[in-house]
Each structure stands twice: as C-alpha cells, then as structure tokens.
Design an enzyme around this catalytic site. Sequence first.
Site, PDB file in Angstrom:
ATOM      1  CE  LYS A 174      23.976  40.983  19.012  1.00 40.65           C
ATOM      2  NZ  LYS A 174      24.706  41.742  17.949  1.00 40.65           N
ATOM      3  CD  GLU A 249      36.934  37.029  26.494  1.00 38.86           C
ATOM      4  OE1 GLU A 249      37.491  37.877  27.228  1.00 38.86           O
ATOM      5  OE2 GLU A 249      36.894  37.126  25.266  1.00 38.86           O
ATOM      6  CB  CYS A 282      39.523  41.265  25.602  1.00 39.73           C
ATOM      7  SG  CYS A 282      39.557  39.562  25.024  1.00 39.73           S
ATOM      8  CD  GLU A 382      39.114  46.249  26.976  1.00 40.08           C
ATOM      9  OE1 GLU A 382      39.656  45.171  26.667  1.00 40.08           O
ATOM     10  OE2 GLU A 382      37.892  46.363  27.189  1.00 40.08           O
TER      11      GLU A 382
END
Length: 479
Positions: A174, A249, A282, A382
């Site tokens: 997906k 992750e 990231c 973040e």
Amino acid sequence: MIEKRDFYINGQWVAPASGNDFHVINPSTEEPCAVISLGTQADTDAAVAAAKAALPGWMATPVADRIALVEKLAEIYQSRAEDLAQAMSLEMGAPIDLSRTAQSGAGIYHLKNFIRAARDFQFERPLGDHAPNDRIIFEAVGVAALITPWNWPMNQITLKVGAAAIAGCTMVLKPSEQSPLNAMIFAEMMDAAGFPPGVFNLVNGDGAGVGSQLSGHPDVDMVSFTGSTRAGTAISKNAADTLKKVHLELGGKGANVIFADADEKAVKRGVLHMMQNTGQSCNAPSRMLVQRPIYDQAVETAAEVAGKVTVGPASEEGRHIGPVVNEVQWTKIQDLIQKGIDEGARLVAGGTGRPEGLNKGYYVRPTVFADANNQMTIAREEIFGPVLTMIPFDTEDEAIEIANDTPYGLTNYVQTQDGARANRMARHLRSGMVEMNGQSRSAGSPFGGMKQSGNGREGGVWGLEDFLEVKAVGGWTLE
C-alpha cells in the site's frame, strides 16, 4: 489528467470492488495531476488472499531462483528509471534532477545491495561445531503488508520489496495515496520481471482504510511500515490483536554536532543536507549543535547558505528545492516556523509564507533559527520541511546530553577532526545511525532507529533478516 484506478492483484490489473476516487495533487501547482481509487475491505481481502495462496509455492522456490527474479527486476528498473523519476517529480514535488539521481537512483542501489547480500547469506546453517546434528533455518515470515510513505517513494518500496522477495515472503503493497503513480509503475515492473501471480500485490488506499485493514488482517503475518511515529503507534496497536511482526521505520530529529575543530565546510554541508528533498527526510540533520567558540560564525554561515538556496517548480531542471508535498504539510510547517518565532528563537533566514515570486504551490522559505534551546517546539517536533534549528553548546558531555534529549533516535551526525572524540560520540549517541565528517554509511549498512524512531533495520543482510523467521532444528540427518 492521469487515470490509474486499477489495482494489481494475483498477477493482473483488476478494477476495484468499489471505493472512492482520490485526486493526486501536483504540489508545484496545487492542481490535480492524477486520479486513483482508494481500496475497500473487499480489495484488501482479495490481495491478502492472493498473497496467502502464493506463499507455499514462493517459499519453496529455490533462493537462487528468487534472486534471479530480483536481478531481472533490477534490469527492468533501469529501463524505466526515467518514468519513475517523472512520476515522483510530478506527484511529490522532487525537482526533476533530484528525482533522476537520488530518488530514482535509490531503488536500483538497494536492489543491487540485496542481491549482493543474498548471494552470501546462509539460509540453512549449522548451529556450531559442538552440535553437528543441529541446524538453523531462516524461512520467510509469511504474508507481508508493506506500507510506504510519499517522501522517498522508491527508496522505501525497494527496501521492502527487494528484501521480502528474496526472503520468500509474499506481499501486499500500500503506497502513500499522495504518491501512488511511481508504485504503479513499479507493479508493472514486477509483472514484467515474471514474479508468480500473488507474490506481489498492490492496493491503493489511505492509512485509515487499507492501511488499517492490512495491519489488523488475520492473514497478514508481518507489517513493514515507514512513516510518522503517530501512524506507527496506531499500526502497532492495531496489529497487537493478531500478534503479527511489526517493523517500523519512523520519524527523527537528528542532531548535527559541530565541534570547534570541525572542517571549514561542516556548517555549509549541514545546511544543504537539511534542505535536501525540501527537508522531507526522516534522517535530516534538523538540529545543528555548534560549539560556542565557532557558534557566531556558524550562524552567519548558515544564514548565508540558506539565503542562497533557491526554490522552484519540480519540473524545472537545476539544484533548487521544490515544494513540500501538500497543503496539510505546508500549513504545519508554517505553524511551526511561527511557533519558533513566538518562543523566542532568533530567525536568521527565511520565515513564514512563500518565497518571493511564488504565489501558488506548496513552497516554503529555507529557514534557519539561531539561539534556540532544546526545549523549544522547533527542537522537539519533527518539522519535515526546510527548517534548521541551531543550538550552542560548550562541552562534549553537554553536546551528548542535548543530542540524546529527544524521543527520537534515528540518525545523528558528528563533525570533528579529533578521531578519538568522534568515536566516543558514536558510542554515546542514542541513535540507530551515526555519520561523521560528511561520510555516508556504505552499501549494505542497516538503516533504522531507536526509541520512537522505530524498531527495525532495512538494507543489506539486516534487511533480509527482518523478513525471516529463525527455525531451530535438532536431530538433523547429515546428507
């Protein structure tokens, strides 16, 4: 307008059972560029059933044959690299030159590394000289749901599919609904490579729909997810009822620790690294910790470098940065930049609003904050945009304390010409990866984090092992 409504299930393109259309937006123009279908439970069930049916045969396929199919995939990948680059540039806003090199190039890099690692991997091995009749067998986890993000699409798809295929897992992919076109090209490549029906399946959808259906599905043995920590938490909770393996992750808030003896290009290198892919990585070095004797000069340099970073449409060639992926991200970044101003950080480059001359498109001004502390929102959250936060420090111990004072633990960076100090820092920084003095990790090095940055490793041998179960056998007959 590109129309890509079908899903790839059991070796063929099939129309969705039902579902809603979703318009993919070109972030450079804010205009729709494609329409896809969002899958329903029926589509998810069909894909999982195909993967489950194909699993026994694929697990029994000799490893050499599985590797050969991934080698064929790698050949086809190279022939379709421009198609992938164009798709990613259109749908998620990577400038076309970056898309052709780093974005598209990441995929073939990972596939080749998996092929190399697999050739030397012993899927059956003796326990040890002390136990001649014991064997350790590495076998596929089973049906793997692969849920991938929009920011580095081919990087993440190949890290998961390449490892899962060699390990003997069957898959349901997906991709992010924000960047599905490259994934559908990839499905065409899997088909052309000749993978057996059901080994690889693709269903488009959003996280709340197909993502949740996969992570909670009783016939899915493993979920491999890359994305936000918030979504990773939701997936873990949803997967708990079936006790499936979950590989995550997730996000990061990397510290780039620059000591007074760092090389003269360290600050410039750190700023440009932060701005790459418009800050949508990231592992971005979003907190620049600078030792106080060189701090003022570093702030001046960082402001100058950020001021020279140009911003423009993804379709244009050049070394500029493009837009961020969508309006939601753009608004979040604007709010966080304003938060930095409100909390007292000193704005030395960029700021809120679009860059001059760009009135449409999700463009963000390359932004640098100085004189921040590690409790400010811009140092905690973040941001996922081209925003750098600079924090001064005095001692090595203080730098370690600041760097580790975060819920994240993905990548940290160290800049010093003192080799012993660099090694000490690498040992003490609580992150899955540490890169020093501008040197990237080598081919086959594992990618992954600690704490709220995740719990798995991708790439090379470690990436293969994430899709494998360990079976211990006693009483093995020597043949």
